[in-house]
Design an enzyme around this catalytic site. Structure first.
Site, short mmCIF file in Angstrom:
data_model
loop_
_atom_site.label_atom_id
_atom_site.label_comp_id
_atom_site.label_asym_id
_atom_site.label_seq_id
_atom_site.Cartn_x
_atom_site.Cartn_y
_atom_site.Cartn_z
N ASP A 108 0.81 -1.22 0.00
CA ASP A 108 0.00 0.00 0.00
C ASP A 108 0.84 1.27 0.00
O ASP A 108 0.30 2.37 -0.16
CB ASP A 108 -0.98 0.01 1.17
CG ASP A 108 -0.31 -0.08 2.53
OD1 ASP A 108 0.93 -0.24 2.57
OD2 ASP A 108 -1.01 0.00 3.56
N HIS A 150 -0.81 7.31 9.67
CA HIS A 150 -0.30 5.94 9.82
C HIS A 150 1.22 5.85 9.67
O HIS A 150 1.79 4.79 9.94
CB HIS A 150 -0.94 5.01 8.78
CG HIS A 150 -2.42 4.86 8.91
ND1 HIS A 150 -3.03 4.52 10.10
CD2 HIS A 150 -3.42 5.01 7.99
CE1 HIS A 150 -4.35 4.46 9.91
NE2 HIS A 150 -4.61 4.75 8.64
N HIS A 195 -10.22 5.10 10.02
CA HIS A 195 -9.20 4.21 10.57
C HIS A 195 -8.54 4.81 11.82
O HIS A 195 -8.37 6.03 11.91
CB HIS A 195 -8.13 3.92 9.52
CG HIS A 195 -8.66 3.25 8.30
ND1 HIS A 195 -9.15 3.96 7.22
CD2 HIS A 195 -8.80 1.94 8.00
CE1 HIS A 195 -9.57 3.10 6.30
NE2 HIS A 195 -9.37 1.87 6.74
N ASP A 288 -12.94 8.91 4.77
CA ASP A 288 -13.30 7.56 4.35
C ASP A 288 -14.47 7.00 5.16
O ASP A 288 -14.93 5.89 4.89
CB ASP A 288 -12.11 6.61 4.40
CG ASP A 288 -11.18 6.85 5.56
OD1 ASP A 288 -11.53 7.65 6.45
OD2 ASP A 288 -10.09 6.26 5.59
N TYR A 331 -11.50 8.10 -0.39
CA TYR A 331 -11.11 7.47 -1.65
C TYR A 331 -12.16 7.63 -2.73
O TYR A 331 -12.02 7.06 -3.81
CB TYR A 331 -10.75 6.00 -1.38
CG TYR A 331 -9.72 5.95 -0.27
CD1 TYR A 331 -8.41 6.34 -0.52
CD2 TYR A 331 -10.09 5.67 1.04
CE1 TYR A 331 -7.46 6.39 0.49
CE2 TYR A 331 -9.16 5.71 2.07
CZ TYR A 331 -7.85 6.07 1.78
OH TYR A 331 -6.92 6.14 2.80
#
Length: 412
Positions: A108, A150, A195, A288, A331
């Site tokens: 990713d 992240h 997330h 998201d 996204y």
């Protein structure tokens, strides 16, 4: 337009919008979100939000601030030398696969042309926003290309190559030399992405600590077995856990979370903020979790009580302290442009109507079939039950009690 917002913002400093053509160009190369940055900025521009106002009312709402690239020393404030050396000095077609895996630069987070400029530009943009609010140039800064929550100290992860959130928090928590008396600033990081903010939360987590911290992280996200990122910190905190840290908090939500869900849990966020009393608030506005995103997990909306727009309005216009709004996931590129354009208008105190038609410009056809600004809810069932809400609320009664005791008797 909300007259209350209009009246309270008449004499406020303009909102700093961090932008440069170089930043948009390099951010649009991000493999996970190609051309998203370009579509976001072009829609903000098409609505004329950044037009400088002079002379008579309305007053200037935005100050466009050109970011500078981050220097190596600034990046080393958190990242390791080895990670930066590999990520920024190896070509994408000549990488050693073993080393690439070690630094997370695969799957990713593949290497891509311009990655060095991407890392320095994105980190520099977020640090520019932090500088603007720290130096009292503005009370609110916006950097939609930031929010890479992240990225780890020594590896890329989850579409994130640079820990701009962590770098900004480290910068803001430094004592301001001109402060009289010298005061250690408190920084609250609030993450609204689908997330969990694993890298940011881990960076400031102090397991079993009994002291008062300058930094509080609070992530509202989806958590389920196997859902990325897998981290024990993504669960509902347990005050009886020896590793519990009241300054590293999570509110995990089940699938289908909607505006009603966020409205129900929002008093918890308000209580955390009231107890901690931050000087600076960084808000990661990942998209998201919006309805229509390919992640198809939450059913959040832009308008109405408990919506993303409602939350950002409260933070920007009702909370004390300096704020910075960052980007993140998202996204469905047209919906990302819709959402961050709308949040820009909300932050500036001139909220656009969600029924507003998309202006006819070069990107117009990307917004079919509705050709409006709104991101309406879908038909997903909200799995956050009354029983689960009560579990969250009961858990946070204990958490807030511990947090309050730490703040009443600070041991910084």
């Amino acid at each position: 337009m909300d007259s209350r917002v209009e009246s309270t913002e008449l004499h406020a400093k303009p909102v700093a919008y961090i932008f440069s053509e170089d930043l948009v160009k390099i951010s649009s190369r991000l493999p996970s979100n190609r051309n998203r940055s370009l579509l976001v900025y072009s829609l903000v521009h098409a609505y004329g939000l950044l037009t400088t106002c002079t002379g008579q009312a309305p007053p200037q709402r935005f100050l466009v601030v050109r970011p500078r690239p981050a220097g190596k020393k600034e990046l080393l404030a958190y990242h390791t030398h080895d990670y930066l050396e590999y990520a920024m000095n190896r070509s994408s077609d000549a990488q050693n696969l073993l080393e690439a895996s070690e630094f997370g630069l695969e799957d990713d987070c593949p290497m891509f042309h311009g990655i060095k400029d991407y890392i320095t530009q994105v980190a520099g943009a977020t640090l520019t926003g932090a500088t603007v609010i720290r130096n009292d140039i503005s009370d609110v800064a916006i950097c939609w290309d930031g929010g890479r929550h992240h990225a780890q100290k020594a590896r890329a992860s989850g579409f994130c190559y640079v820990a701009d959130c962590v770098l900004a928090i480290l910068f803001l928590k430094r004592t301001v030399p001109s402060a009289h008396p010298l005061k250690k600033p408190r920084v609250m990081y609030l993450d609204l992405d689908l997330h969990f903010s694993d890298a940011v939360s881990q960076a400031f987590h102090k397991p079993g600590s009994t002291t008062t911290a300058q930094v509080l992280t609070l992530s509202i996200h989806h958590a389920a077995p196997g859902f990325f990122p897998v981290s024990p910190l993504a669960s509902l905190p347990d005050v009886d856990d020896p590793a519990f840290d009241p300054f590293t908090l999570s509110v995990p939500l089940k699938a289908g979370a909607s505006a009603k869900t966020f409205l129900r849990i929002w008093p918890i966020i308000e209580h955390v903020k009231d107890i901690f009393q931050p000087d600076f608030i960084l808000v990661q506005c990942g998209l998201d979790g919006l309805a229509g995103d390919p992640m198809a997990t939450f059913n959040w909306t832009l308008g109405g009580e408990g919506s993303l727009g409602w939350c950002i309005h409260r933070i920007v216009h009702e909370w004390q302290g300096k704020k910075m709004l960052l980007g993140g996931g998202g996204y469905n590129t047209p919906n990302a442009a819709r959402a961050w354009t709308y949040l820009t208008s909300v932050a500036g105190g001139i909220p656009l109507s969600l029924d507003a038609e998309i202006p006819e410009y070069s990107g117009y056809l990307r917004f079919k079939p509705s050709f409006t600004l709104d991101v309406p809810a879908g038909n997903m069932q909200d799995q956050n039950t009354e029983e689960y809400f009560q579990t969250i609320e009961a858990t946070y009664e204990g958490i807030l009690s511990v947090l309050h005791s730490r703040m009443v008797s600070p041991t910084l």
